[in-house]
Design a protein around this motif. Sequence first.
Motif, PDB file in Angstrom:
ATOM      1  N   LEU A 277      80.541 -71.039  73.947  1.00  0.00           N
ATOM      2  CA  LEU A 277      80.004 -72.395  73.806  1.00  0.00           C
ATOM      3  C   LEU A 277      80.911 -73.434  74.464  1.00  0.00           C
ATOM      4  CD1 LEU A 277      78.723 -72.163  70.125  1.00  0.00           C
ATOM      5  CD2 LEU A 277      77.312 -72.491  72.172  1.00  0.00           C
ATOM      6  N   VAL A 278      82.223 -73.275  74.277  1.00  0.00           N
ATOM      7  CA  VAL A 278      83.114 -74.295  74.851  1.00  0.00           C
ATOM      8  C   VAL A 278      83.054 -74.245  76.379  1.00  0.00           C
ATOM      9  CG1 VAL A 278      85.406 -73.215  75.135  1.00  0.00           C
ATOM     10  CG2 VAL A 278      85.244 -75.495  74.230  1.00  0.00           C
ATOM     11  N   VAL A 279      82.814 -73.058  76.919  1.00  0.00           N
ATOM     12  CA  VAL A 279      82.733 -72.950  78.383  1.00  0.00           C
ATOM     13  C   VAL A 279      81.476 -73.630  78.928  1.00  0.00           C
ATOM     14  CG1 VAL A 279      82.374 -71.297  80.261  1.00  0.00           C
ATOM     15  CG2 VAL A 279      84.246 -70.964  78.649  1.00  0.00           C
ATOM     16  N   ILE A 280      80.363 -73.554  78.177  1.00  0.00           N
ATOM     17  CA  ILE A 280      79.162 -74.282  78.614  1.00  0.00           C
ATOM     18  C   ILE A 280      79.535 -75.766  78.724  1.00  0.00           C
ATOM     19  CG2 ILE A 280      76.771 -74.906  78.024  1.00  0.00           C
ATOM     20  CD1 ILE A 280      76.856 -72.018  78.418  1.00  0.00           C
ATOM     21  N   GLY A 281      80.257 -76.254  77.713  1.00  0.00           N
ATOM     22  CA  GLY A 281      80.699 -77.645  77.747  1.00  0.00           C
ATOM     23  C   GLY A 281      81.650 -77.901  78.902  1.00  0.00           C
ATOM     24  N   GLU A 282      82.574 -76.957  79.110  1.00  0.00           N
ATOM     25  CA  GLU A 282      83.576 -77.133  80.170  1.00  0.00           C
ATOM     26  C   GLU A 282      82.898 -77.256  81.532  1.00  0.00           C
ATOM     27  OE1 GLU A 282      86.945 -74.595  79.624  1.00  0.00           O
ATOM     28  OE2 GLU A 282      87.762 -74.984  81.608  1.00  0.00           O
ATOM     29  N   LEU A 283      81.855 -76.467  81.739  1.00  0.00           N
ATOM     30  CA  LEU A 283      81.186 -76.504  83.038  1.00  0.00           C
ATOM     31  C   LEU A 283      80.351 -77.772  83.231  1.00  0.00           C
ATOM     32  CD1 LEU A 283      80.355 -72.728  83.361  1.00  0.00           C
ATOM     33  CD2 LEU A 283      81.852 -74.063  84.865  1.00  0.00           C
ATOM     34  N   CYS A 284      80.003 -78.441  82.099  1.00  0.00           N
ATOM     35  CA  CYS A 284      79.315 -79.732  82.224  1.00  0.00           C
ATOM     36  C   CYS A 284      80.318 -80.842  82.511  1.00  0.00           C
ATOM     37  CB  CYS A 284      78.588 -80.088  80.932  1.00  0.00           C
ATOM     38  SG  CYS A 284      77.193 -79.046  80.568  1.00  0.00           S
ATOM     39  N   LEU A 285      81.566 -80.652  82.103  1.00  0.00           N
ATOM     40  CA  LEU A 285      82.514 -81.757  82.132  1.00  0.00           C
ATOM     41  C   LEU A 285      83.637 -81.609  83.155  1.00  0.00           C
ATOM     42  CD1 LEU A 285      83.778 -83.688  79.093  1.00  0.00           C
ATOM     43  CD2 LEU A 285      85.492 -82.626  80.546  1.00  0.00           C
ATOM     44  N   SER A 286      84.245 -80.412  83.203  1.00  0.00           N
ATOM     45  CA  SER A 286      85.463 -80.304  84.001  1.00  0.00           C
ATOM     46  C   SER A 286      85.245 -80.428  85.519  1.00  0.00           C
ATOM     47  CB  SER A 286      86.174 -78.999  83.644  1.00  0.00           C
ATOM     48  OG  SER A 286      87.251 -78.767  84.490  1.00  0.00           O
ATOM     49  N   PRO A 287      84.331 -79.672  86.127  1.00  0.00           N
ATOM     50  CA  PRO A 287      84.199 -79.808  87.579  1.00  0.00           C
ATOM     51  C   PRO A 287      83.729 -81.209  87.998  1.00  0.00           C
ATOM     52  CG  PRO A 287      83.047 -77.838  86.800  1.00  0.00           C
ATOM     53  CD  PRO A 287      83.432 -78.620  85.596  1.00  0.00           C
ATOM     54  N   VAL A 288      82.832 -81.830  87.193  1.00  0.00           N
ATOM     55  CA  VAL A 288      82.380 -83.181  87.541  1.00  0.00           C
ATOM     56  C   VAL A 288      83.443 -84.220  87.247  1.00  0.00           C
ATOM     57  CG1 VAL A 288      79.879 -83.294  87.586  1.00  0.00           C
ATOM     58  CG2 VAL A 288      81.010 -83.041  85.407  1.00  0.00           C
ATOM     59  N   GLY A 289      84.325 -83.903  86.293  1.00  0.00           N
ATOM     60  CA  GLY A 289      85.324 -84.872  85.868  1.00  0.00           C
ATOM     61  C   GLY A 289      86.251 -85.295  86.987  1.00  0.00           C
ATOM     62  N   LEU A 290      86.745 -84.302  87.716  1.00  0.00           N
ATOM     63  CA  LEU A 290      87.681 -84.633  88.781  1.00  0.00           C
ATOM     64  C   LEU A 290      86.974 -85.426  89.884  1.00  0.00           C
ATOM     65  CD1 LEU A 290      90.522 -84.367  89.760  1.00  0.00           C
ATOM     66  CD2 LEU A 290      89.865 -82.329  90.992  1.00  0.00           C
ATOM     67  N   SER A 291      85.766 -84.996  90.194  1.00  0.00           N
ATOM     68  CA  SER A 291      85.070 -85.701  91.263  1.00  0.00           C
ATOM     69  C   SER A 291      84.710 -87.118  90.803  1.00  0.00           C
ATOM     70  CB  SER A 291      83.886 -84.862  91.745  1.00  0.00           C
ATOM     71  OG  SER A 291      82.684 -85.488  91.518  1.00  0.00           O
ATOM     72  N   ALA A 292      84.362 -87.286  89.514  1.00  0.00           N
ATOM     73  CA  ALA A 292      84.089 -88.635  89.006  1.00  0.00           C
ATOM     74  C   ALA A 292      85.347 -89.490  89.076  1.00  0.00           C
ATOM     75  CB  ALA A 292      83.593 -88.560  87.570  1.00  0.00           C
ATOM     76  N   THR A 293      86.500 -88.868  88.796  1.00  0.00           N
ATOM     77  CA  THR A 293      87.756 -89.625  88.855  1.00  0.00           C
ATOM     78  C   THR A 293      87.998 -90.123  90.275  1.00  0.00           C
ATOM     79  OG1 THR A 293      88.585 -88.082  87.200  1.00  0.00           O
ATOM     80  CG2 THR A 293      90.192 -89.563  88.176  1.00  0.00           C
ATOM     81  N   THR A 294      87.784 -89.237  91.263  1.00  0.00           N
ATOM     82  CA  THR A 294      88.035 -89.667  92.647  1.00  0.00           C
ATOM     83  C   THR A 294      87.086 -90.788  93.043  1.00  0.00           C
ATOM     84  OG1 THR A 294      86.687 -87.791  93.302  1.00  0.00           O
ATOM     85  CG2 THR A 294      89.021 -87.587  93.698  1.00  0.00           C
ATOM     86  N   LYS A 295      85.861 -90.769  92.488  1.00  0.00           N
ATOM     87  CA  LYS A 295      84.900 -91.799  92.892  1.00  0.00           C
ATOM     88  C   LYS A 295      85.094 -93.107  92.132  1.00  0.00           C
ATOM     89  CE  LYS A 295      81.387 -88.337  93.767  1.00  0.00           C
ATOM     90  NZ  LYS A 295      80.364 -87.686  92.932  1.00  0.00           N
ATOM     91  N   LEU A 296      85.583 -93.014  90.897  1.00  0.00           N
ATOM     92  CA  LEU A 296      85.633 -94.226  90.068  1.00  0.00           C
ATOM     93  C   LEU A 296      86.998 -94.912  90.076  1.00  0.00           C
ATOM     94  CD1 LEU A 296      83.520 -92.992  87.006  1.00  0.00           C
ATOM     95  CD2 LEU A 296      82.818 -94.588  88.784  1.00  0.00           C
ATOM     96  N   ALA A 297      88.054 -94.186  90.457  1.00  0.00           N
ATOM     97  CA  ALA A 297      89.374 -94.828  90.479  1.00  0.00           C
ATOM     98  C   ALA A 297      89.455 -95.754  91.698  1.00  0.00           C
ATOM     99  CB  ALA A 297      90.460 -93.773  90.540  1.00  0.00           C
ATOM    100  N   PRO A 298      90.099 -96.912  91.548  1.00  0.00           N
ATOM    101  CA  PRO A 298      90.230 -97.838  92.670  1.00  0.00           C
ATOM    102  C   PRO A 298      90.917 -97.167  93.869  1.00  0.00           C
ATOM    103  CG  PRO A 298      91.020 -98.838  90.628  1.00  0.00           C
ATOM    104  CD  PRO A 298      90.719 -97.422  90.321  1.00  0.00           C
TER     105      PRO A 298
END
Length: 495
Positions: free
Chosen positions: A407-428
């Motif tokens: 179950l935690v991995v289902i969550g991880e796959l929703c959050l972790s790979p997108v997280g880094l890319s969201a950081t690169t797009k949202l950080a100034p």
Amino acid sequence: MTSNNQNIQDIPQKGFFGHPKGLFTLFFTEFWERFSYYGMRAILLFYMYYELSKGGLGIDQGTAASIMAVYGSLVYMSGIIGGWISDRLLGSARTTFYGGILIMFGHIVLSFPGSLTFLFISMALIIIGTGLLKPNVSNIVGDLYSKEDNRRDSGFSIFYMGINLGALIAPLIVGTIGQEYNFHLGFSLAAIGMFVGLIIFIFTKGKYLGPAGSTVPNPLSESEKKTVFKRFGIGAIIVILLGAITIPTGILTINGFTMIVSILGIIIPTCYFIVMYRSKKTTEVERSRLLAYIPMFIAAIMFWAIQEQGSIILARFADQRTDLSLAGFEIQSSWFQSLNPLFIVLLAPVFAWLWIRLGKSQPSTPKKFSFGLFFAGLSFLVMIVPAIINGTDTLVNPLWLVLSFFLVVIGELCLSPVGLSATTKLAPAAFSAQTMSLWFLSNASAQAINAQIVKLYSPDTEILYFGIIGGISILLGFILFAASKKIHVFMRGIN
Ligand code: GLU
Ligand code: ASP
């Protein structure tokens, strides 16, 4: 990120499954580094709390859990230093190399029977080493591709597979040898793993990476160097003096230190956000995006707090509350640490396919983050079922842990790979060189908070423990889901 597009034609662009050859170097360096890290973590908790007669250090279980969390937190916090050193002094490739050396020595220290002091020396080396290596090796992945190259995302996915393949085999090898024979033999395998990673890095770097990671993006001037070294020297002396006074006199205890790290885990990201928000270099649109990023960062903290307890609370559960004989076969408690990366490796391609399949109708980043929280919460909630059915005096079927990790991995796959890319797009943009460290800070904060929480677990508190933490995660997931449309507006055109 330290992208250096002028030199991109000098970086071999093919040679590894249609990707730049350099990806081979980075994939295997990180594979072996993660092998050493997760192999060590798979036995470290047990090494700390097993009695001396069983080859352990005999530390109290709550304290051992807390040390695991503090250690994990500092490993990711030190990424800030690694980012800075590469940015201003050495460049990513050299910083990665020195990091690997420190990590290897960190594991070597534990390869010999020793006391608590050895453990702390090893931890210090691995904390600094990983801070130097981890954000930088990932940064160089970005440097292999031009900004327009659409192989970039898939390059990061392949790299992510390398991370998880290393994490998958490590508990099976280091864990088995460490638990069946001797912890120190296990730690020495971790050292050998990092050594292999370094060899691959050194011998393929020149030909495969080309100039990637070799430039220092924002070098210190000679006069700046003098000031920085002076301040660094003074800082180091103060820290050493403080340690020399407070540790032997008993003023600074393990609990005291844990508290300091927990507070830092909250202060550091807060300062980061304030500095980014108030910087003159941050534009109006970027400020709005930064505001959108904050709730997602908090969600990431909640997610990692649960995910990282896999190697602490669930590891203890595997060791003490789980029936380890399966069809006449003895399983090792450390092997459960392979479940997370195993499910990641199996399911990551399914998720990649799903997002492509959904195309434009796929959920927005804040929605994906909220799914991450639901599943993380569920992974803890299912863990209250065995205690409710049978109480906490009997041993539990190992399938409960398998379900929780799934179950935690289902969550991880929703959050972790997108997280880094969201950081690169949202950080100034002005702070883009630090995005990798910023993302790892969510994990650092999570574990800084965990350092206080994990002490509260015991079989007696089990139902409340899993119930409350799981419940909070699901509640936060609902709030984030409900706010996701608003957050999306603040993201100003980014998904
Ligand atoms: N488990 C992953 C790794 O070791 C992700 C850590 C993180 O993003 O915080 O690379
Ligand atoms: N899934 C984690 C990461 O992506 C690995 C682990 O927890 O073992 O590397």
